[in-house]
Every structure is written in structure tokens, then in C-alpha cells.
Design a protein around this motif. Sequence first.
Motif, PDB file in Angstrom:
ATOM      1  N   TRP A 271       1.213  -1.148   3.246  1.00  0.00           N
ATOM      2  CA  TRP A 271       0.737  -2.445   3.718  1.00  0.00           C
ATOM      3  C   TRP A 271      -0.343  -2.276   4.796  1.00  0.00           C
ATOM      4  CZ3 TRP A 271       1.272  -2.944   8.852  1.00  0.00           C
ATOM      5  CH2 TRP A 271       2.348  -2.307   9.500  1.00  0.00           C
TER       6      TRP A 271
ATOM      7  N   HIS B 299      -3.672  -1.948   3.261  1.00  0.00           N
ATOM      8  CA  HIS B 299      -4.178  -3.199   2.699  1.00  0.00           C
ATOM      9  C   HIS B 299      -5.100  -3.918   3.679  1.00  0.00           C
ATOM     10  CE1 HIS B 299      -4.280  -6.900   0.366  1.00  0.00           C
ATOM     11  NE2 HIS B 299      -3.944  -7.565   1.451  1.00  0.00           N
TER      12      HIS B 299
ATOM     13  N   THR C 120      -9.179  -4.484   3.924  1.00  0.00           N
ATOM     14  CA  THR C 120      -9.975  -5.603   3.410  1.00  0.00           C
ATOM     15  C   THR C 120     -10.495  -6.471   4.541  1.00  0.00           C
ATOM     16  OG1 THR C 120      -7.963  -6.934   3.137  1.00  0.00           O
ATOM     17  CG2 THR C 120      -8.713  -5.654   1.234  1.00  0.00           C
TER      18      THR C 120
ATOM     19  N   ARG D 264       3.554  -1.827  -1.391  1.00  0.00           N
ATOM     20  CA  ARG D 264       3.076  -1.422  -2.696  1.00  0.00           C
ATOM     21  C   ARG D 264       3.719  -0.126  -3.175  1.00  0.00           C
ATOM     22  NH1 ARG D 264      -1.230  -4.062  -4.905  1.00  0.00           N
ATOM     23  NH2 ARG D 264      -0.243  -3.188  -6.748  1.00  0.00           N
TER      24      ARG D 264
ATOM     25  N   PHE E 109      -3.612   3.931  -0.734  1.00  0.00           N
ATOM     26  CA  PHE E 109      -3.719   2.472  -0.675  1.00  0.00           C
ATOM     27  C   PHE E 109      -4.989   2.111   0.097  1.00  0.00           C
ATOM     28  CE2 PHE E 109       0.656   3.916  -0.488  1.00  0.00           C
ATOM     29  CZ  PHE E 109       1.208   3.312  -1.611  1.00  0.00           C
TER      30      PHE E 109
ATOM     31  N   ASP F 270      -7.158  -3.370  -1.686  1.00  0.00           N
ATOM     32  CA  ASP F 270      -6.426  -3.813  -2.876  1.00  0.00           C
ATOM     33  C   ASP F 270      -6.341  -2.729  -3.953  1.00  0.00           C
ATOM     34  OD1 ASP F 270      -5.977  -6.381  -1.876  1.00  0.00           O
ATOM     35  OD2 ASP F 270      -7.953  -7.068  -2.539  1.00  0.00           O
TER      36      ASP F 270
END
Length: 647
Positions: A19, A22, A25, A167, A183, A186
Motif C-alpha cells: 500500500w 501505491h 501515484t 495488494r 508495487f 497502480d
Amino acid sequence: MLKLFVPGRLCLFGEHTDWAGHYRTMNADILPGMAIVTGIEQGIYAEVEKASNFEMHSDAAEMKDAWRDFSCRMTETDLKRVAKSGSFFCYCAGVASYMLEWYKVGGVRIRITNMTLPMKSGLSSSAAICVLVARAFNLLYNLNLNTMGEMNIAYLGEQRTSSRCGRLDQACAFGVKPNLMTFDGDEIEVQSLNVKKTLHWVFADLCTAKDTIRILSDLNKPYPFAQNEKEQNLHRALGEWNHKIIERAVKYMAEGQVEQLGQLMTETENMFEEYITPMSPALQAPKLHEVLRDPAIQPLVYGGKGVGSHGDGSVQFLARDAESQKKLVDYLNSEGMRAYQLTINPVHTVRRAIIPVAGFGTRLYPATRGLKKDFFPIPCADGMVRPVILILLEELVKSGIEEICLVLGSEEERKLYTEFFETPLSAEHLSKLNTEAQEYENRILDIGKRLRYVYQKEKRGFGHAVYQAVEFTHNEPVLLLLGDTIYRSHRNKPCALQLIEEYERYNRLMVSIHSVPLTEVSRYGILSGIWEDKENTILNVSAMNEKPKASYAEEFLGVRGNDGKKEYCSVFGQYILTPEVFQQLETDIRKADEGNDHTREIELTSALEAVRSNHGMMGVRLDGEMYDMGNPDALCRCVAAFSKPKE
């Protein structure tokens, strides 16, 4: 009805980075998350079939207290309502609702036959059930999703519930093997890892309580932008410091440095305690620390750390050996915990190869009256003229193959090979060679030391020929090449070595593949499936069809690339056969013998398809060219190509 198994997952290193990665982004200064995750031996076994509704049933004794059979109409409204309810089946309904919304599927009936995976223990039992549901829809309705696709749908389905899983939870989709997951915003990449020595892991449910929702809430607050030194340290711990830990862990696993790997676990736990635990009161874990420091455990392990989101959920250790692993499991169970063992075995590297050379070479008659087709001369770019078989054998030696079995048609044929590869040239002939050729003579004799021979005395098909080498395999994976096909790599790494390296990543039956025009599919065995990677080099094979008509191939067998265009994949002529293939060939031969059908040909293709349906198969696009020597036109093309230097 299909039978499925989905394991739980254990995060070995890199928890919480999924996470965190992530947030790239929103903040490009955050590094991608990296984690090493493995499926475990415990999991969910089920039988699945099509149905009008979405149904979940269980025969598993382990779930009888918590389980109530469930059925829901296959409508978006009903499924989404269950997903939001927080009920026992919310995760399953979340995945089913996604499948219905995006793929317009019918219902499924899932019956869990056995459940060996502990629930709410940091081992992603919820993710496993989500992957199970996604895989059931995928296989029953022929959706042609690859493993990553199933994993993504399992994640998106779980997101439709009140859960906020990371994820990496759905890594159980990749089976019982360690994977490196990256990761980047996305984007997710998954790479299978090599393990050189057996790793004896033990993990245990601490049988206490932890507040995962509070932990994730507290740790997410400093993202995407850190406001103070404590928050900056959290970013570093889940970013650059974690990258260094992962790099060392990958190295230790690949090189067999087990003790260093265990010490790295303890080092990682200490870093977590210093920089991550202070960010959330819910991460205070007295039980975890008590177990990690237990003096009765220390002599049995190289190191240990927490599991998943941490807190007082689960603990994991790297035991010193199999005996220590068992003692540790027994001790943890006696202390009121629920302990399990996970043994990660090294992938058997491919050390042996088989080349069937029993064929007569009908299409090359009358030359084959006096010369076996695998001894046809090929002028090479270095000025030497090599027979086909020598080109093949040199490729195998360059690829690290130690023993090579030639399948001959009779014992009389052996003399031809022993004279060529094992009998030194006479002093008279040797003296006529230049220095380079004299040195090359030693290489030929060295290859001869690697050769073994078996015989196919009855001509009962290609599969029957391959099976004659069953004892030679020693129940290990083996490389299979065709005796009338040679290969030319486009890079310094031989085609055979390219295939071996991919096998060591996936540890599954492998077939090399290349693209053929639609107009020529009726001449080949065609494989269809889904690409596992962005480069379209690894194909998760879903079907094999021998010499299909072009119309059928166009409708059912095309494999779509990133650009949406179809291509048609044929066997490239190199295989890595697992022990299951020889077991299937034995079954096929026995059935033919029992039916007194000694004339029926035993085909390799049917055995490969049977193994694929039960264990899976990967197709690998090799960076090179294949030259079939079995007909005059192909022989001419090969001679023209091999005589030219590589570009």
C-alpha cells in the motif's frame, strides 16, 4: 466438476510496502514497494461447477463451527449487498459481483472439501477464498484470465467489502513458491525467485488479538507526504531501507546462505520495532516479542520476525534444519499457539537431456540409406562443418547439461555414435589437422563422456521413444530436444539455457514456442493461453491442438498481444519434461498393452495435454531461430543460415 487448491500466503519480507508503494501515484519521491511473498502448504481445497445462483458449501470439518451454507441470486444488487454486509461470505460475494459486472457470467457452486488454512492469522485466508472464487469463474466460463488477472480481480472484489487489504495478500494466486512482488503505483510486477537450499520455515498463530484496521489507519496517516522526522523514517523503512533488505534476501536465497537469511529476519524485525511500531499503539506486541526472544527457541532457529501487518497476530521463524523445524512446531503448539511448517525446496535445475534419433529420415531418402539424418553436415560460420547431432550436443554442453541420453532405434546403431564421439582419431589423421582442429578433437571426446544410450526397439510413436529414457531421468526434470532440429540463438545465451532459466523460475512443465502464420497452423501443434508478462514471452497454456484447421485456430486459438492482435503459437522444438509426463506416458503405454493394442502410437502431445490439465504448463518464447532438418527445403534454409555469421 473441477477440483481447485489455493494456498494461504506468508509475507517473508516487505510487509506494508504494497500500500505504501501505491502512494507513488501522488508522491513520486516514494520508492516502489517490494516484498517477498510465498504461498504456503496450507490452503483451501474445493470442487466447483456451474450453477444458476452463487453458492458456497462446505464439507470441511475445520469449518463446521463457523460455516453456514450460503446461496445468493446472481444479480449485482444482491451480491453487492452481501459484500457490504460484513458477513462471513462478504469477500466471496464481492468477487462474484465483480465477475458478473465485467464478464456477464452465470453462477457457480463452490464446495469446500478441506480447509487446512487457519483464519485471521495473518496468512490471508480471506485473499485465498477470493482467489478461489475468481479462479472458479475464470475456469468454468473460459474467461482466459492469467494468474495476474485472477489476482487483480480477487483484490478488486475484496475492495468491495469493508476490508482494506493490501495488494500482496492475493499472492497466493501464484502457488506454493516464493515470489518477489514490486508495487509501483497502480502497477504490479511478480518475479519467481530461485532457492538454492531447502528453507525450513515455521509460522504460528499467536492466538491473541490484533487490530489490523487500526494499524493500517495509523500507518497510512503519514502518506503521501511526511511531515516530521518520525514520518520520514517510516517512509525510509518502507522504501529505501526495505529495498536493501529485499536485495540481500534475494541474494541469500539464490546463493543458499540460510544462516544469513535468518539473521536478516531478526535484523528486519528490529528495524520494524524501532521505526514503524512507534507510529501505531496497535503495533505494541508483547506476545510476539516474548516468543521471538524465548530462550527455548533460539537454539532451533537462525532468526524470526512478525507476519503481515504485525502486532500480536502471527510469528515466523527460519529453523536450522528439518529436525529443528519439527521440534519448534511441537514446542509452539505445547505453548498454546497453533504452529505450522513450510518447507521451501530448491528447484531441481535441469542437469540431463534426451535426444531421440531413432527415425529413418524418409523425407531425406535416398541420402539416409547411407547417412543418418542427425549426421548430415552443416557448414558453420566459423569455417567448420559439423554434423547436426554435434551442433545439438554443443548447445547442451554450453547450457550446463551434464548427461545426455540418445534414444536409438537399435543397439547396432550405437557403434556409429561411439566411433564418432568416443574413439580418438588415428595419429595419421590427427597430424593432418591444424592446432585449432586438434584442440577441437578433445572437445568432441569430452562430449562423448556425457553420452548415454537407450533403444526404442518397437516403433510405437514419439511418446514411446521418449519414455525409453525414464530411468535416465532419475525422476528429475529433463530437457528434450528433437534429433532433426537445430537452433540458433540471437544472443550469447543458447536457446536451451534460456528455457532452463525460465523453468527455474516457474518449476512447471515447459514448452518452447514461436509464432507461425495462420496459413501454416495446420502443419503444427498450436498452443493457446494467456501471456503472463508484459513482454509476451511467457504463455500460461490453456490448450494444445494438434494441426488444427485455420478457421478453427482463428476463432479459438489466437493469443492476443498488448496491441490486441492475435498470433498463433507453435512448439519451437525444445521441452522441459517433469516427472509427471513420464508417469502419464507409463499410464498410456500400460492401457495400450492391457488392451492388446500394440499398434497404437503413444504420442507425447496427449501426455503433455494430460499433465497440463492437472498441473499446468508454461510456453516460453525463446530469442532465436529453429531449423527443422527433416525435409529438403528446410535443410537448404538451414545450411544457408548457419554458414553466415550472426548479425
